[in-house]
Design an enzyme around this catalytic site. Structure first.
Site, PDB file in Angstrom:
ATOM      1  N   PRO A  26     -21.868 117.765  33.605  1.00 18.64           N
ATOM      2  CA  PRO A  26     -22.352 116.766  34.381  1.00 18.64           C
ATOM      3  C   PRO A  26     -21.967 115.289  35.093  1.00 18.64           C
ATOM      4  O   PRO A  26     -22.782 114.246  34.258  1.00 18.64           O
ATOM      5  CB  PRO A  26     -24.083 117.065  34.402  1.00 18.64           C
ATOM      6  CG  PRO A  26     -23.931 117.097  33.104  1.00 18.64           C
ATOM      7  CD  PRO A  26     -23.271 117.391  32.485  1.00 18.64           C
ATOM      8  N   CYS A  40      -9.416  99.664  60.089  1.00 24.91           N
ATOM      9  CA  CYS A  40      -8.789  99.379  61.086  1.00 24.91           C
ATOM     10  C   CYS A  40      -8.159 101.159  60.999  1.00 24.91           C
ATOM     11  O   CYS A  40      -6.812 100.910  61.039  1.00 24.91           O
ATOM     12  CB  CYS A  40      -7.072  98.537  60.863  1.00 24.91           C
ATOM     13  SG  CYS A  40      -7.938  97.301  61.279  1.00 24.91           S
ATOM     14  N   GLU A  41      -8.898 101.771  61.075  1.00 22.48           N
ATOM     15  CA  GLU A  41      -8.480 102.981  60.973  1.00 22.48           C
ATOM     16  C   GLU A  41     -10.003 103.717  62.090  1.00 22.48           C
ATOM     17  O   GLU A  41     -10.670 103.594  61.729  1.00 22.48           O
ATOM     18  CB  GLU A  41      -8.644 103.475  60.021  1.00 22.48           C
ATOM     19  CG  GLU A  41      -8.201 103.412  58.678  1.00 22.48           C
ATOM     20  CD  GLU A  41      -6.574 104.113  58.962  1.00 22.48           C
ATOM     21  OE1 GLU A  41      -6.349 105.325  59.351  1.00 22.48           O
ATOM     22  OE2 GLU A  41      -5.730 103.863  58.257  1.00 22.48           O
TER      23      GLU A  41
HETATM   24  C1  LIG Z   1     -14.988 116.348  37.681  1.00 29.06           C
HETATM   25  C2  LIG Z   1     -15.233 116.728  36.550  1.00 29.06           C
HETATM   26  C3  LIG Z   1     -16.696 116.939  36.134  1.00 29.06           C
HETATM   27  C4  LIG Z   1     -17.958 116.497  36.537  1.00 29.06           C
HETATM   28  O1  LIG Z   1     -17.672 117.234  37.856  1.00 29.06           O
HETATM   29  P1  LIG Z   1     -18.818 117.034  38.780  1.00 29.06           P
HETATM   30  O2  LIG Z   1     -18.980 118.194  39.994  1.00 29.06           O
HETATM   31  O3  LIG Z   1     -19.286 115.412  38.934  1.00 29.06           O
HETATM   32  O4  LIG Z   1     -20.727 117.876  38.274  1.00 29.06           O
HETATM   33  C5  LIG Z   1     -16.513 117.219  35.074  1.00 29.06           C
HETATM   34  N1  LIG Z   1     -15.752 118.237  33.805  1.00 29.06           N
HETATM   35  C6  LIG Z   1     -14.339 117.428  35.029  1.00 29.06           C
HETATM   36  C7  LIG Z   1     -13.518 117.835  33.644  1.00 29.06           C
HETATM   37  C8  LIG Z   1     -14.558 117.226  36.170  1.00 29.06           C
HETATM   38  O5  LIG Z   1     -12.915 116.905  36.452  1.00 29.06           O
END
Ligand SMILES: *Cc1c(COP(=O)(O)O)cnc(C)c1O
Length: 432
Positions: free
Chosen positions: A292, A362-363
């Protein structure tokens, strides 16, 4: 009422985070400012660690996907909470090394790791390198042999599940830059190849099916497909794969009416699927890893800005401009990400105005949110954007040579700076 338990309103009518008055924090530390609630982040870590204990008897690891919010202090928190850390670049790995993070709990990802990054991973004794492709497998093997090491690897697999926020499909999965596809046979070929190499030891397989996913079904399906692959690999090659990393992607509350599953519910249902599937195949339950990122930090951070101009364009819209923007939060500009905002110093007042929150770059596309409701606001107010804990600081840039904001962590109602505000000198330090 709020997107996170760490937010509330005090008797002055001000927004609070972790018990601290947001308007006070803005005054003390300046704006823009990222503010995080440590207790809530630790609670999230503990929920994941506990779910591995409860569901797999501790035979697994909860790993923080550091790209969501990487800094030394997050490494220290993850270390204390007994989590692992996933890194996806040499820079993220270097941060973990410098924070004294236990390297056996580091998992190194990336679809195009450079030779230098692999050397750093080998020299640092990273716990697992998740190999993405054949070129990497060959390069890693020869580097490991050079270093007289056998490095533990996992293979990144495309399980063929394309998970969207509220639905998922099983087509188009081959069209991803990440990993080995099962259908084409390349995943099985990689298992065979790795098995004959002396520089690598194949421990496991990994998948990550998407991000901010609210359904449990795609996670269950991914677990089934991955276990099926482990079973096939055993039958076809005799190799027993003992570890399964199911990635991250759990959804969070960006808006008050978002209803992500409680993390425990994800974990329990996926664990039941894992156990049932293993039983069906007659294979041992592998060591389970989860990764996570967003759900550890996302809802537990906010960004504070000072309102500058308020431009009411009659019959068109009202622009409320803040002293940051796409530089500290590019997610609306990138893909229209939803956020809730509020006037931190008027948090007890009704959200009576529909406005567009604009940054200072500036966008024209430098917007934090369009057509969103906030309190009647004026120059000098403190605007809080909620659920900015993930993929904000980590995605920040110096466009227009705007220094990156500071980050403050609040614990027991006491704030402390965990990332200093960049100075103008920081901006020119590499100019020659
Ligand atoms: C981005 C990523 C995560 C975490 O994803 P979340 O959506 O932030 O929980 C876990 N493992 C890998 C390989 C990722 O690229």
């Amino acid at each position: 009422m709020f997107v996170s338990d760490c937010l509330s309103v005090n008797k002055e009518g001000h927004l609070t985070i972790g018990g601290c008055d947001a308007a006070e924090l803005a005054r003390e530390y300046g704006t823009p400012l990222y503010v995080y609630d440590e207790e809530q982040i630790r609670k999230n870590c503990r929920a994941y660690v506990k779910s591995i204990e409860d569901n797999y008897g501790g035979n697994g690891l909860a790993i923080f996907a550091s790209k969501a919010f990487m800094c030394m202090e997050m490494c220290r928190i993850c270390k204390e909470e007994k989590m692992g850390i996933d890194v996806a670049s040499g820079g993220e790995l270097y941060t973990a090394v410098k924070a004294d993070f236990p390297m056996d709990r580091v998992v190194f990802h990336g679809n195009n790791k450079t030779k230098d990054e692999l050397v750093l991973a080998l020299e640092s004794n990273v716990g697992r390198i998740v190999v993405d492709n054949i070129e990497e497998l060959n390069m890693l093997n020869s580097l490991a042999c050079e270093y007289k090491k056998t490095t533990k690897i996992m293979l990144r697999i495309k399980p063929g599940i394309d998970a969207h926020t509220h639905s998922f499909i099983r087509t188009g999965q081959i069209d991803s830059k990440f990993g080995f596809a099962i259908e084409t046979g390349e995943a099985m070929a990689a298992v065979k190849l790795a098995n004959n190499m002396t520089g690598v030891e194949l421990c496991g397989v990994h998948c990550h099916i998407g991000s901010n996913i609210f359904d449990i079904d795609p996670f269950e399906l991914a677990a089934k497909v991955m276990l099926g692959f482990i079973n096939d690999a055993k039958k076809e090659t005799g190799v027993q794969i003992t570890e399964l990393n199911l990635g991250g992607g759990f959804g969070i509350k960006y808006l008050s009416d978002d209803e992500p599953e409680e993390y425990g519910a994800y974990m329990n249902r996926v664990a039941k699927t894992v156990k049932d599937t293993c039983k069906g195949f007659g294979i041992p339950i592998p060591k389970i890893m989860i990764e996570p990122g967003r759900s550890v930090v996302g809802a537990e951070g906010i960004t504070l800005y000072t309102v500058g101009s308020v431009k009411d364009i009659p019959g068109v819209r009202t622009y409320v401009s803040v002293d940051g923007g796409m530089v500290d939060n590019p997610r609306y500009a990138l893909y229209g990400a939803a956020y809730e905002a509020m006037c931190a110093n008027k948090a007890d007042q009704p959200k009576s105005k529909t406005v567009t929150i604009a940054g200072k770059c500036c966008e024209s596309g430098d917007l934090i949110q369009e057509h969103t409701d906030i309190q009647e606001s004026e120059s000098g107010d403190i605007l809080a954007v909620l659920s900015t804990g993930a993929y904000n600081y980590s995605m920040a840039s110096n466009y227009n040579r705007i220094p990156r904001p500071a980050a403050v962590m609040v614990k027991d109602s006491v704030p402390r700076v965990i990332i200093k505000r960049e100075s103008y000198d920081d901006l020119i330090k590499n100019d020659v």
